[in-house]
Design an enzyme around this catalytic site. Structure first.
Site, PDB file in Angstrom:
ATOM      1  N   HIS A 142       0.823  -1.214   0.000  1.00 16.15           N
ATOM      2  CA  HIS A 142       0.000   0.000   0.000  1.00 16.15           C
ATOM      3  C   HIS A 142       0.856   1.263   0.000  1.00 16.15           C
ATOM      4  O   HIS A 142       1.934   1.311   0.583  1.00 16.15           O
ATOM      5  CB  HIS A 142      -0.995   0.002   1.161  1.00 16.15           C
ATOM      6  CG  HIS A 142      -0.396   0.078   2.527  1.00 16.15           C
ATOM      7  ND1 HIS A 142      -0.119   1.277   3.159  1.00 16.15           N
ATOM      8  CD2 HIS A 142      -0.048  -0.891   3.404  1.00 16.15           C
ATOM      9  CE1 HIS A 142       0.377   1.034   4.363  1.00 16.15           C
ATOM     10  NE2 HIS A 142       0.439  -0.270   4.537  1.00 16.15           N
ATOM     11  N   ASP A 144      -0.290   4.469   0.910  1.00 12.53           N
ATOM     12  CA  ASP A 144      -0.562   5.490   1.927  1.00 12.53           C
ATOM     13  C   ASP A 144       0.168   5.189   3.230  1.00 12.53           C
ATOM     14  O   ASP A 144       0.593   4.058   3.500  1.00 12.53           O
ATOM     15  CB  ASP A 144      -2.066   5.623   2.171  1.00 12.53           C
ATOM     16  CG  ASP A 144      -2.694   4.360   2.731  1.00 12.53           C
ATOM     17  OD1 ASP A 144      -2.283   3.244   2.332  1.00 12.53           O
ATOM     18  OD2 ASP A 144      -3.608   4.473   3.579  1.00 12.53           O
ATOM     19  N   ASP A 175       6.480   0.759   6.465  1.00 13.78           N
ATOM     20  CA  ASP A 175       5.025   0.582   6.347  1.00 13.78           C
ATOM     21  C   ASP A 175       4.459   1.606   5.374  1.00 13.78           C
ATOM     22  O   ASP A 175       4.059   2.676   5.791  1.00 13.78           O
ATOM     23  CB  ASP A 175       4.379   0.717   7.733  1.00 13.78           C
ATOM     24  CG  ASP A 175       2.873   0.520   7.702  1.00 13.78           C
ATOM     25  OD1 ASP A 175       2.392  -0.179   6.781  1.00 13.78           O
ATOM     26  OD2 ASP A 175       2.181   1.068   8.570  1.00 13.78           O
ATOM     27  N   GLU A 209      -5.044   1.805   2.642  1.00 12.30           N
ATOM     28  CA  GLU A 209      -4.961   0.679   3.582  1.00 12.30           C
ATOM     29  C   GLU A 209      -5.031   1.146   5.019  1.00 12.30           C
ATOM     30  O   GLU A 209      -5.637   0.482   5.875  1.00 12.30           O
ATOM     31  CB  GLU A 209      -3.667  -0.106   3.340  1.00 12.30           C
ATOM     32  CG  GLU A 209      -3.570  -1.430   4.096  1.00 12.30           C
ATOM     33  CD  GLU A 209      -2.983  -1.311   5.499  1.00 12.30           C
ATOM     34  OE1 GLU A 209      -3.010  -2.311   6.241  1.00 12.30           O
ATOM     35  OE2 GLU A 209      -2.492  -0.214   5.845  1.00 12.30           O
ATOM     36  N   GLU A 210      -4.418   2.272   5.312  1.00 11.16           N
ATOM     37  CA  GLU A 210      -4.357   2.743   6.698  1.00 11.16           C
ATOM     38  C   GLU A 210      -5.725   3.155   7.239  1.00 11.16           C
ATOM     39  O   GLU A 210      -5.884   3.365   8.438  1.00 11.16           O
ATOM     40  CB  GLU A 210      -3.369   3.912   6.824  1.00 11.16           C
ATOM     41  CG  GLU A 210      -1.914   3.562   6.501  1.00 11.16           C
ATOM     42  CD  GLU A 210      -1.286   2.591   7.489  1.00 11.16           C
ATOM     43  OE1 GLU A 210      -1.975   2.177   8.452  1.00 11.16           O
ATOM     44  OE2 GLU A 210      -0.113   2.235   7.302  1.00 11.16           O
ATOM     45  N   ASP A 236       1.304 -10.169   1.287  1.00 11.95           N
ATOM     46  CA  ASP A 236       1.156  -8.767   1.682  1.00 11.95           C
ATOM     47  C   ASP A 236       2.153  -8.463   2.802  1.00 11.95           C
ATOM     48  O   ASP A 236       2.887  -9.343   3.263  1.00 11.95           O
ATOM     49  CB  ASP A 236      -0.286  -8.525   2.144  1.00 11.95           C
ATOM     50  CG  ASP A 236      -0.655  -7.043   2.241  1.00 11.95           C
ATOM     51  OD1 ASP A 236       0.143  -6.187   1.804  1.00 11.95           O
ATOM     52  OD2 ASP A 236      -1.745  -6.738   2.764  1.00 11.95           O
ATOM     53  N   HIS A 482       4.409   2.754  12.932  1.00 13.08           N
ATOM     54  CA  HIS A 482       3.397   3.754  13.287  1.00 13.08           C
ATOM     55  C   HIS A 482       3.883   4.677  14.402  1.00 13.08           C
ATOM     56  O   HIS A 482       3.102   5.462  14.943  1.00 13.08           O
ATOM     57  CB  HIS A 482       2.066   3.108  13.713  1.00 13.08           C
ATOM     58  CG  HIS A 482       1.245   2.630  12.564  1.00 13.08           C
ATOM     59  ND1 HIS A 482      -0.112   2.430  12.631  1.00 13.08           N
ATOM     60  CD2 HIS A 482       1.588   2.321  11.288  1.00 13.08           C
ATOM     61  CE1 HIS A 482      -0.568   1.998  11.467  1.00 13.08           C
ATOM     62  NE2 HIS A 482       0.448   1.921  10.638  1.00 13.08           N
TER      63      HIS A 482
END
Length: 522
Positions: A142, A144, A175, A209-210, A236, A482
């Site tokens: 992903h 984003d 990520d 995705e987030e 993934d 994150h």
């Protein structure tokens, strides 16, 4: 019967009982000892017998290496932030589209590759295989990222891609722009070298995705379903190579996620008549709700360790521990309750043991001298693989045990199905082989993702979904996910490209070699 005879019979019975228990204990100890010193479920396939594919070697010169890193840094510098399900940085997403087309011209111009935009900002690539009888697979990532601010304590601005001590810092380095760029960079190099896959593949790059992937991944799935596509497996993001993270483990471990925990967000609310603080009721809305929340925290969900895929994780890793942990982990049939009690003591390992309960929002009150009429709290739960969403909701209802507390499901879903990881599992063994080709000393094991990924939307297209990227995590690194100071080493990013470069070629075999059984008879 005389008193002496009665005593003799009692003594004889107790003696027989004691001997029986002793023999049973010795038998169990013997079985456990045999398993401890012979169980190695990581024996795996005889790699020497794999079908020959004449893989193209991954060799790049200095200029290519500099270009590879420059492309990745530019991707990190574009702030493709998803703020909410309705708000994202669309300007950055359009800029990212331009970067992909500039960085990977061969991918976008090859006659083997079909590219299309999905929902304006997500990307779907189809790479045609020469053998239509081989079921294709899909690599997923992903674009984003979550928000980040330098004021949070970053050592370098989060969208600077600044290089320090061999690491590239920035939001998205782990990520998940490492996989976005790594997958396409690998395909670019392969196509430049004249590679044409035997087994077709898809590459899906979601843009939201987030915030659950309902525009990107969901619409990619919709397109594939309309075209009747079925997939051999999906790979993934998710788990990684853990080095020094698992206490007592001898050497690093690559954990391949075979499932994800389910998720639920539950709203608890209490409504009462408002009033003045000078004449407070015996119980306020805040007090009633606080008591309900406290009951949820004091009474965690049941311990379920050993009933889900976490059992396979520890059995695969057992031979890499020293005694006594090796003895315990080799014999889950005997020690899973004990190990579960040990693991639940720490928040990071408690996630393997049960459905976790986290009170994340508590709202009430508008003025210091007014008794509020409404109090509400939001609870986020990550559901263990052996439970269902409905079972969790029923447990919340019984634990709260107060009709004054209204319980509402905001959103949620069951745990994902557990993908195969045995020696006949094509996707798992291909990923495992690719890891071991790159990192021969690493122990590979199936794992469970405690977070959720876009891959959960693909369960109707395949039975096997895996969550892994060969990112190395050392102590302290998981907190960067994150968090602040997210980073990846330049060496590790190059390894990531090499992993996908080899994976695509390893998938070209028609079938797995005959397995060398690693299933212990006991």
């Amino acid at each position: 019967m005389t008193e002496t005879g009665q005593k003799f019979r009692t003594f004889k019975f107790l003696k027989i009982l004691f001997c029986s228990l002793l023999i049973t204990a010795l038998v169990l100890l013997t079985i456990a000892s045999i398993r401890t010193f012979t169980l190695d479920v990581n024996v795996g396939l005889q790699l020497a017998n794999w079908e020959k594919t004449n893989n193209i070697p991954f060799v790049i010169d200095h200029n290519k290496r500099e270009e590879l890193i420059a492309n990745f840094k530019e991707a990190i510098q574009i702030p493709t932030v998803s703020f909410s399900k309705t708000e994202s940085n669309t300007t950055a997403l359009r800029e990212f589209d331009r970067l992909l087309r500039k960085a990977f011209p061969t991918v976008f111009s090859s006659s083997l590759v079909r590219h299309e935009l999905v929902s304006n900002y997500s990307h779907l690539f189809q790479v045609q295989g020469s053998n239509p009888n081989l079921v294709p697979y899909l690599l997923l990532a992903h674009i984003d990222v979550v928000p980040a601010s330098e004021s949070d304590g970053w050592e370098a601005p989060p969208f600077s891609a600044e290089e320090m001590d061999g690491f590239i810092y920035g939001r998205g380095t782990i990520d998940d722009k490492n996989s976005v760029m790594g997958i396409l960079q690998a395909l670019e190099y392969l196509l430049m070298k004249g590679y044409a896959p035997r087994r077709g593949l898809y590459i899906g790059l979601g843009h939201d995705e987030e915030v659950s992937g309902y525009k990107g991944a969901v619409n990619i799935v919709r397109l594939l379903k309309q075209r009747g596509v079925q997939l051999s497996f999906v790979l993934d993001e998710g788990l990684a190579v853990l080095d020094g993270i698992i206490g007592g483990l001898d050497g690093p471990a690559a954990l391949i996620g075979v499932s994800e925990k389910g998720s639920a967000t539950v709203k608890l609310s209490v409504s009462v008549a408002p009033g003045h603080s000078s004449m407070p009721p015996r119980e306020s809305s805040i007090g009633i709700l606080a008591a309900a929340v406290k009951r949820l925290e004091d009474n965690p969900m049941p311990r379920l360790f050993g009933h889900g895929p976490e059992r396979g994780t520890f059995e695969h890793l057992a031979h890499k521990f020293k005694l006594p942990m090796k003895f315990i982990m080799s014999n889950f049939w005997l020690f899973s309750p004990l190990l579960g009690r040990v693991l639940e003591r720490r928040p990071d390992t408690n996630a393997f043991v049960r459905t976790t309960t986290a009170v994340t929002i508590f709202n009430s009150g508008v003025k210091v001298n007014v008794i509020p009429s409404l109090a509400e709290a939001f609870v986020n739960l990550r559901i263990h693989s052996s439970q269902t969403l409905q079972e969790v909701l029923d447990l919340i209802q019984s634990t709260v045990g107060d009709d004054r507390v209204k319980i509402e499901l905001v959103d949620g879903f069951d745990p994902l199905p557990v993908s195969s990881s045995d020696e006949k599992s094509f996707g798992f063994q291909i990923i495992k082989k690719t890891v071991l080709d790159l990192f021969p000393t690493v122990t590979v094991a199936p794992g469970i993702c405690v977070g959720n990924t876009d891959s959960r939307h693909f369960k109707e297209l395949t039975n096997d979904i895996y969550r892994f990227a060969p990112v190395w995590f050392k102590p302290g690194d998981p907190q960067r996910f994150h968090g602040i100071n997210e980073r990846i080493s330049k060496k590790n990013y190059e390894e990531l490209v090499m992993f996908y470069f080899n994976l695509m070629q390893n998938c070209d075999i028609q079938k797995l070699p005959e397995p060398h059984s690693s299933v212990h008879e006991l």
